[in-house]
Design an enzyme around this catalytic site. Structure first.
Site: not given
Ligand code: AMO
Length: 428
Positions: A356, A213-214, A207, A403, A205, A353
């Site tokens: 998903s 947490r990323h 990001e 995570r 990703r 989270e």
């Protein structure tokens, strides 16, 4: 002589052990080496008076070196290391180390520069083994439930997860992308006739976020299975999967995790609480005076995730909570909708989270409509084809393995990952 492990040593039996010297203490009459292998450590004691030749072998050898000893384990009431020590008759230095550049209380960025040394600590070894065991427990569950493990490509021709940024790579004379998720291909597997599939693999990703947490590359435990009636079936399966993973971790490492990380491994009970997003907003407002910012309406954010966990603990005494009924504009186009509500969920655990998931839209015409609505049809033309020639109803989810383990042990993602990848980190 064959090497044996430190925890297999039998008193007074000639044996060979090898490992890292975690400490070497050179005193007036003795040299003490604390030797460590994957099963534990033992003190190796050399007498300068009677073992002069052996002691010479250790001249200039410092902690961090890798040494092989032949000799015998004896019991000794003077030794702290479990009342056992090893008296060598042979020393073989397999790798001589230089002084470690890593100081004991080094900050996380320095630790990452020398990650391989940092990982030698007892805590970090446990952390990696806990992650491995969690995945092992979940894999076993999948095999038991008739799942097939698949391996989908990570070099792909179109972005695979709308809503998150994608890394572009030069691919001969065209562009390719690094897979953000195996989403399209795990669904393709079902259109191929495999009814239940899973994959444990990296997701990429782009990001540019520096949170605890990323990561830009992380490991995802992905599940997809067919012939479901609703996304409730998907959540039910995830409950069992997590219980299988956590049970295995608790059984093998529960006490050690308590000792080194001061964290309790709690195997959750079924069913996990489930709440619709709108109802959750109401609870958060009533209980904590929290109102979701306009920008995030129909979705969650980090703060709401923290409070959702608090709510789950207070209301249900449960660490997990499924949140359902997100707004369609905030969910991926591939979620099935009923009465315009995406049939998907997020799972929150310990304030973040971790998953998903959804029932997917498997009907070609419906799916195409949802693609059109999000303006994606051209990008995902190839994916749409998977549903044109027959595909059973299905659903699935993804658990972020890093995570999950980070939350289990109370760490940041940088500390937890074997090798962290973030916007400013491509080495080692
Ligand atoms: P999603 O994008 O929510 O869903 O990702 C699934 C889970 O992966 C983890 N995760 C991350 N972990 C570390 N760093 C990141 N940057 C990061 N991004 C996500 C989280 C998250 O819950 N295709 C869907 C899944 C599905 O529907 O099957 C997907 O990728 O734990």
């Amino acid at each position: 002589m064959k090497r044996i492990l430190i925890n297999e040593l039998v008193e007074n039996e000639e044996s060979k052990i090898s490992g890292f010297a975690s400490k070497i203490r050179d005193t007036k009459y003795m040299i003490f080496v604390i030797l460590k292998d994957r099963t534990g450590s033992i003190q190796v004691s050399l007498d300068k008076g009677t073992q002069e030749e052996l002691c010479k072998e250790l001249d200039g050898v410092i902690a961090g070196s890798v040494i092989e000893f032949e000799g015998k384990m004896v019991l000794s009431e003077y030794v702290k290391q479990g009342g056992k020590e090893f008296i060598p008759s042979k020393v073989n230095v397999l790798s001589k180390a230089e002084a470690s550049p890593l100081e004991e209380n080094a900050n996380i960025d320095t630790r990452m520069d020398y990650r391989w040394i940092d990982l030698r600590s007892e805590k970090n070894q446990l952390m990696l083994n806990v992650q491995s065991t969690f995945v092992e427990g979940m894999r076993e569950h999948c095999y038991k439930e008739g799942f097939t493990e698949i391996h989908t490509p990570k070099l792909i021709g179109a972005a695979s997860e709308s809503g998150s940024d994608v890394f572009e790579v030069k691919y001969f004379d065209r562009k390719a992308y690094l897979a953000q998720s195996p989403q399209f291909y795990k669904q393709m597997a079902l259109a191929s006739g495999l009814e239940r599939v899973f994959e444990v693999a990296p997701c990429f990703r782009a990001e540019n976020s520096n949170t605890n947490r990323h990561a830009t590359e992380f490991t995802s435990f992905d599940i997809e299975f067919a012939y479901i009636d609703s996304f409730e079936d998907v959540m039910d399966f995830e409950e069992d999967l997590i219980i299988a993973g956590l049970s295995k971790v608790k059984e093998r490492y529960g006490d050690k995790i308590k000792e080194l990380f001061d964290k309790e491994v709690i195997v959750p009970t079924k069913p996990f609480p489930r709440i619709k997003l709108e109802d959750l907003y109401k609870e958060l407002e009533k209980r904590y005076n929290y109102q979701i910012p306009e920008f995030d309406v129909g979705d969650m954010n980090a703060e709401a995730e923290g409070l959702a966990y608090k709510y789950a603990m207070e209301e249900f005494g449960h660490e997990f909570i499924f949140i359902t009924d997100f707004k369609k504009t905030k969910r991926a186009f591939y979620h099935m909708r009923k009465n315009d509500i995406p049939q998907g969920f997020d799972l929150i655990w310990r304030g973040a989270e971790i998953t998903s998931g959804a029932q997917r839209e498997h009907r070609y015409e419906e799916l195409k409509k949802q693609c059109d609505e999000k303006g994606l049809t051209k990008d995902v033309e190839f994916y749409l084809q998977f549903f044109k020639y027959g595909c059973p109803p299905h659903g699935g989810f993804a658990i972020g393995v890093d995570r999950f383990n980070m939350l289990l042990l109370g760490l940041s993602i940088k500390e937890e990952m074997f090798i962290f990848r973030g916007p400013n980190r491509l080495e080692p």
